[in-house]
Scaffold this motif. Structure first.
Motif, PDB file in Angstrom:
ATOM      1  N   ASP A 256       0.862  -1.178   0.000  1.00  0.00           N
ATOM      2  CA  ASP A 256       0.000   0.000   0.000  1.00  0.00           C
ATOM      3  C   ASP A 256       0.902   1.234   0.000  1.00  0.00           C
ATOM      4  O   ASP A 256       1.799   1.343   0.849  1.00  0.00           O
ATOM      5  CB  ASP A 256      -0.875  -0.031   1.261  1.00  0.00           C
ATOM      6  N   PRO A 257       0.720   2.178  -0.918  1.00  0.00           N
ATOM      7  CA  PRO A 257       1.595   3.352  -0.933  1.00  0.00           C
ATOM      8  C   PRO A 257       1.550   4.147   0.370  1.00  0.00           C
ATOM      9  O   PRO A 257       2.560   4.733   0.773  1.00  0.00           O
ATOM     10  CB  PRO A 257       1.076   4.167  -2.121  1.00  0.00           C
ATOM     11  N   ILE A 258       0.395   4.158   1.041  1.00  0.00           N
ATOM     12  CA  ILE A 258       0.319   4.882   2.315  1.00  0.00           C
ATOM     13  C   ILE A 258       1.156   4.159   3.365  1.00  0.00           C
ATOM     14  O   ILE A 258       1.765   4.800   4.235  1.00  0.00           O
ATOM     15  CB  ILE A 258      -1.145   5.022   2.767  1.00  0.00           C
ATOM     16  N   GLY A 259       1.226   2.830   3.287  1.00  0.00           N
ATOM     17  CA  GLY A 259       2.083   2.093   4.212  1.00  0.00           C
ATOM     18  C   GLY A 259       3.554   2.397   3.993  1.00  0.00           C
ATOM     19  O   GLY A 259       4.322   2.550   4.947  1.00  0.00           O
ATOM     20  N   VAL A 260       3.973   2.480   2.723  1.00  0.00           N
ATOM     21  CA  VAL A 260       5.362   2.847   2.413  1.00  0.00           C
ATOM     22  C   VAL A 260       5.638   4.271   2.889  1.00  0.00           C
ATOM     23  O   VAL A 260       6.707   4.568   3.436  1.00  0.00           O
ATOM     24  CB  VAL A 260       5.629   2.716   0.903  1.00  0.00           C
ATOM     25  N   TYR A 261       4.685   5.155   2.683  1.00  0.00           N
ATOM     26  CA  TYR A 261       4.808   6.553   3.103  1.00  0.00           C
ATOM     27  C   TYR A 261       4.981   6.638   4.620  1.00  0.00           C
ATOM     28  O   TYR A 261       5.845   7.377   5.125  1.00  0.00           O
ATOM     29  CB  TYR A 261       3.547   7.297   2.661  1.00  0.00           C
ATOM     30  N   ALA A 262       4.176   5.856   5.380  1.00  0.00           N
ATOM     31  CA  ALA A 262       4.256   5.872   6.837  1.00  0.00           C
ATOM     32  C   ALA A 262       5.608   5.362   7.322  1.00  0.00           C
ATOM     33  O   ALA A 262       6.226   5.947   8.230  1.00  0.00           O
ATOM     34  CB  ALA A 262       3.122   5.023   7.428  1.00  0.00           C
ATOM     35  N   ALA A 263       6.089   4.261   6.733  1.00  0.00           N
ATOM     36  CA  ALA A 263       7.381   3.714   7.134  1.00  0.00           C
ATOM     37  C   ALA A 263       8.512   4.694   6.826  1.00  0.00           C
ATOM     38  O   ALA A 263       9.455   4.854   7.622  1.00  0.00           O
ATOM     39  CB  ALA A 263       7.623   2.384   6.423  1.00  0.00           C
ATOM     40  N   THR A 264       8.434   5.373   5.693  1.00  0.00           N
ATOM     41  CA  THR A 264       9.465   6.342   5.320  1.00  0.00           C
ATOM     42  C   THR A 264       9.469   7.534   6.271  1.00  0.00           C
ATOM     43  O   THR A 264      10.540   8.032   6.669  1.00  0.00           O
ATOM     44  CB  THR A 264       9.256   6.813   3.872  1.00  0.00           C
ATOM     45  N   LEU A 265       8.293   8.017   6.634  1.00  0.00           N
ATOM     46  CA  LEU A 265       8.220   9.123   7.594  1.00  0.00           C
ATOM     47  C   LEU A 265       8.876   8.750   8.920  1.00  0.00           C
ATOM     48  O   LEU A 265       9.606   9.552   9.517  1.00  0.00           O
ATOM     49  CB  LEU A 265       6.760   9.519   7.829  1.00  0.00           C
ATOM     50  N   SER A 266       8.642   7.531   9.383  1.00  0.00           N
ATOM     51  CA  SER A 266       9.246   7.092  10.643  1.00  0.00           C
ATOM     52  C   SER A 266      10.761   6.995  10.527  1.00  0.00           C
ATOM     53  O   SER A 266      11.502   7.457  11.402  1.00  0.00           O
ATOM     54  CB  SER A 266       8.667   5.742  11.067  1.00  0.00           C
ATOM     55  N   LEU A 267      11.230   6.374   9.454  1.00  0.00           N
ATOM     56  CA  LEU A 267      12.674   6.200   9.280  1.00  0.00           C
ATOM     57  C   LEU A 267      13.385   7.537   9.129  1.00  0.00           C
ATOM     58  O   LEU A 267      14.408   7.797   9.787  1.00  0.00           O
ATOM     59  CB  LEU A 267      12.942   5.316   8.054  1.00  0.00           C
ATOM     60  N   PHE A 268      12.877   8.405   8.263  1.00  0.00           N
ATOM     61  CA  PHE A 268      13.545   9.680   8.020  1.00  0.00           C
ATOM     62  C   PHE A 268      13.489  10.585   9.253  1.00  0.00           C
ATOM     63  O   PHE A 268      14.477  11.249   9.595  1.00  0.00           O
ATOM     64  CB  PHE A 268      12.908  10.386   6.818  1.00  0.00           C
ATOM     65  N   SER A 269      12.339  10.618   9.945  1.00  0.00           N
ATOM     66  CA  SER A 269      12.228  11.475  11.130  1.00  0.00           C
ATOM     67  C   SER A 269      13.158  11.005  12.239  1.00  0.00           C
ATOM     68  O   SER A 269      13.735  11.826  12.966  1.00  0.00           O
ATOM     69  CB  SER A 269      10.783  11.485  11.632  1.00  0.00           C
ATOM     70  N   SER A 270      13.316   9.692  12.383  1.00  0.00           N
ATOM     71  CA  SER A 270      14.236   9.185  13.403  1.00  0.00           C
ATOM     72  C   SER A 270      15.688   9.477  13.034  1.00  0.00           C
ATOM     73  O   SER A 270      16.515   9.781  13.899  1.00  0.00           O
ATOM     74  CB  SER A 270      14.035   7.674  13.567  1.00  0.00           C
ATOM     75  N   ALA A 271      15.995   9.434  11.741  1.00  0.00           N
ATOM     76  CA  ALA A 271      17.368   9.671  11.300  1.00  0.00           C
ATOM     77  C   ALA A 271      17.795  11.121  11.526  1.00  0.00           C
ATOM     78  O   ALA A 271      18.968  11.393  11.813  1.00  0.00           O
ATOM     79  CB  ALA A 271      17.514   9.293   9.823  1.00  0.00           C
ATOM     80  N   ILE A 272      16.871  12.074  11.384  1.00  0.00           N
ATOM     81  CA  ILE A 272      17.237  13.490  11.531  1.00  0.00           C
ATOM     82  C   ILE A 272      16.966  14.014  12.942  1.00  0.00           C
ATOM     83  O   ILE A 272      17.211  15.198  13.215  1.00  0.00           O
ATOM     84  CB  ILE A 272      16.462  14.368  10.518  1.00  0.00           C
ATOM     85  N   SER A 273      16.466  13.140  13.839  1.00  0.00           N
ATOM     86  CA  SER A 273      16.176  13.610  15.203  1.00  0.00           C
ATOM     87  C   SER A 273      17.469  13.986  15.913  1.00  0.00           C
ATOM     88  O   SER A 273      18.543  13.465  15.626  1.00  0.00           O
ATOM     89  CB  SER A 273      15.446  12.516  15.993  1.00  0.00           C
ATOM     90  N   GLY A 274      17.352  14.892  16.833  1.00  0.00           N
ATOM     91  CA  GLY A 274      18.526  15.398  17.543  1.00  0.00           C
ATOM     92  C   GLY A 274      19.042  16.679  16.933  1.00  0.00           C
ATOM     93  O   GLY A 274      19.359  17.627  17.646  1.00  0.00           O
ATOM     94  N   ARG A 275      19.087  16.722  15.622  1.00  0.00           N
ATOM     95  CA  ARG A 275      19.516  17.933  14.926  1.00  0.00           C
ATOM     96  C   ARG A 275      18.329  18.809  14.531  1.00  0.00           C
ATOM     97  O   ARG A 275      18.397  20.032  14.603  1.00  0.00           O
ATOM     98  CB  ARG A 275      20.295  17.564  13.660  1.00  0.00           C
ATOM     99  N   VAL A 276      17.237  18.181  14.135  1.00  0.00           N
ATOM    100  CA  VAL A 276      16.042  18.910  13.710  1.00  0.00           C
ATOM    101  C   VAL A 276      15.005  18.844  14.821  1.00  0.00           C
ATOM    102  O   VAL A 276      14.674  17.763  15.317  1.00  0.00           O
ATOM    103  CB  VAL A 276      15.472  18.309  12.410  1.00  0.00           C
ATOM    104  N   THR A 277      14.499  20.000  15.215  1.00  0.00           N
ATOM    105  CA  THR A 277      13.473  20.078  16.253  1.00  0.00           C
ATOM    106  C   THR A 277      12.416  21.090  15.836  1.00  0.00           C
ATOM    107  O   THR A 277      12.592  21.859  14.889  1.00  0.00           O
ATOM    108  CB  THR A 277      14.067  20.513  17.609  1.00  0.00           C
ATOM    109  N   MET A 278      11.304  21.086  16.593  1.00  0.00           N
ATOM    110  CA  MET A 278      10.296  22.117  16.406  1.00  0.00           C
ATOM    111  C   MET A 278      10.796  23.425  17.021  1.00  0.00           C
ATOM    112  O   MET A 278      11.785  23.449  17.772  1.00  0.00           O
ATOM    113  CB  MET A 278       8.979  21.702  17.049  1.00  0.00           C
TER     114      MET A 278
END
Length: 467
Positions: A26-48
């Motif tokens: 499901d493309p939405i499933g791929v989208y959800a997994a990508t959001l999790s992976l990318f957000s975790s990878a940039i955490s620490g440097r990128v914040t609100m």
């Protein structure tokens, strides 16, 4: 416009779209997994702007095989493995089901990176493809849910350890934790409770209902390539600290969305709305990650609307999951009853092939025969159904069992019932005392003795002379 088209935005959406021709997910499933992976990878440097983390926790909910949850994750990993440097090789972890083990893992990550260029790096990404087993084990630990909530909020974690040298303390001042999991709707109904959501654990996770998009031939070739835009965005995010904030137009739109979310929650029962209590912050986080993927720090109205489309889809998924879990479960009819009904529909006699076509989703041919052989009212025989060469067919016939007993029962029903005395209910308070009458003994009348009969003279002439 499909739900995916509404949320498809920026380099993340482009990477998912490019990978879909080679994926059954499901493309939405791929989208959800990508959001999790990318957000975790940039955490620490990128914040609100307010210092809150941007990590997005997602869980794919879909039936086994049909949901293609593993396909979705593997598709996302194919282009993230090269786009996110060594993150997916070194930072993924699984089978963490207690608070102490969670804190210990994050603390160990920080300690191992002490003194390295760039400073301590405690990033970790939990991947649980069998999330139900983790939820089951985590119920034994009273601190696991609380530690998860604290990590999502980005607040310090603390763990006390005991050793031969005395008690020690493990402290993680800035937890950097990502999470992506898989579960079936049936397991959701069993392990994801409203009580935990009311406590705040599950409203920090975005569930997404998924199902396969297509079936590809067995010999198809996966052609998922690296996303250059995501690779450049990851390097940009890790190069310096970035704070993501709203533009004025996006800020006004965010206020409108908060009102929409709250009005929707008011109309829903609490056992559903408790899963949506952090939907507004989830929208902000998703918008921040989409913006960082563009190598920007200002969230636009368009990025915010795409983030809202994803979170809204998650809210709809939660509503369906909770309502289905509360609905009465459909009982599955036993196969023996199904076989009897099929035989009746075929006039009491059918071949094994005819029956197996109807039950092939529940058992194979050998299993069907084993079931039928245990049924006393079904006879199995080999019959030549077609002339000429060829093996005989297995035929099942419905027979009557115990008909003599049924005839006896019917004969007993025809016999008239014996007349039974009428019973009367007597109130003991109205019962009159009965006096026993004494009866005089009956006198026996003496039987008179029998009188002797007169003798008959032996000479008849003498009796005549007496006259």
């Amino acid at each position: 416009m499909s739900n995916f088209d509404r949320m498809n935005y920026g380099p993340i959406g482009e990477a998912v779209t490019a990978a879909m021709p080679s994926s059954e997910a499901d493309p939405i499933g791929v989208y959800a997994a990508t959001l999790s992976l990318f957000s975790s990878a940039i955490s620490g440097r990128v914040t609100m702007e307010n210092g809150r983390p941007v990590v997005i926790w997602t869980v794919l909910a879909g039936r086994s095989a049909i949901g293609r949850k593993g396909y979705a994750l593997n598709t996302a990993l194919k282009f993230c493995n090269t786009s996110l440097g060594s993150f997916t090789r070194e930072r993924l972890v699984s089978n963490i089901s207690s608070g102490p083990s969670l804190v210990n893992h994050l603390w160990t990550r920080e300690m191992e990176s002490m003194g390295k260029e760039g400073g301590p790096d405690g990033r970790a990404m939990i991947i649980e493809e069998e999330w139900a087993s983790i939820l089951k084990r985590s119920k034994r630990c009273p601190t696991f849910s609380q530690q998860l909530r604290t990590a999502w909020d980005g607040k310090p974690l603390r763990n006390v350890t005991k050793s031969k040298n005395g008690d020690g303390v493990q402290e993680v001042y800035r937890p950097l934790l990502g999470l992506h999991a898989h579960i079936t709707p049936g397991e959701w109904a069993k392990y994801v409770t409203s009580d935990e959501a009311l406590g705040g654990t599950f409203n920090r996770i975005l569930p997404v209902l998924v199902e396969g998009s297509k079936r590809l031939p067995f010999d198809h070739v996966h052609k998922v390539t690296e996303s250059k835009a995501l690779r450049d965005a990851y390097r940009w995010a890790r190069a310096a600290d970035r704070q993501i904030e709203f533009t004025a137009q996006a800020g006004r739109r965010f206020d409108q969305l908060r009102e929409v979310i709250e009005e929707r929650m008011v109309k829903l029962p609490e056992d559903i709305s408790c899963f949506m209590e952090r939907s507004a912050e989830q929208v902000a986080r998703v918008a921040a990650v989409l913006t960082a993927a563009e190598r920007k720090t200002k969230i636009t109205r368009k990025a915010l609307d795409a983030a809202w489309a994803f979170v809204e889809h998650s809210m709809e998924s939660v509503e369906k999951l909770v309502r289905d879990a509360a609905a009465p479960q459909r009982t599955v009819k036993p196969l023996t009853d199904v076989v009897r009904e099929l035989l009746v529909a075929h006039g009491g006699r059918a071949t094994a092939t005819e029956l197996h076509r109807k039950v092939q989703t529940r058992t194979n041919a050998a299993g069907l025969r084993a079931i039928v052989e245990e049924m006393p009212d079904v006879q199995v025989e080999s019959v030549k159904t077609k002339p000429g060469p060829g093996a005989p067919s297995l035929v099942f016939s419905l027979v009557q069992v115990g008909h003599q007993k049924q005839d006896q029962d019917q004969d007993q029903e025809k016999e008239p019932e014996k007349e039974r005395p009428v019973l009367r209910v007597v109130d003991p308070r109205n019962r009159k005392p009965q006096t026993r009458k004494r009866t005089a003994p009956k006198r026996s009348t003496p039987t008179p003795a029998p009188q002797p009969e007169p003798a008959v003279p032996s000479n008849p002439l003498a009796s005549l002379l007496a006259l």
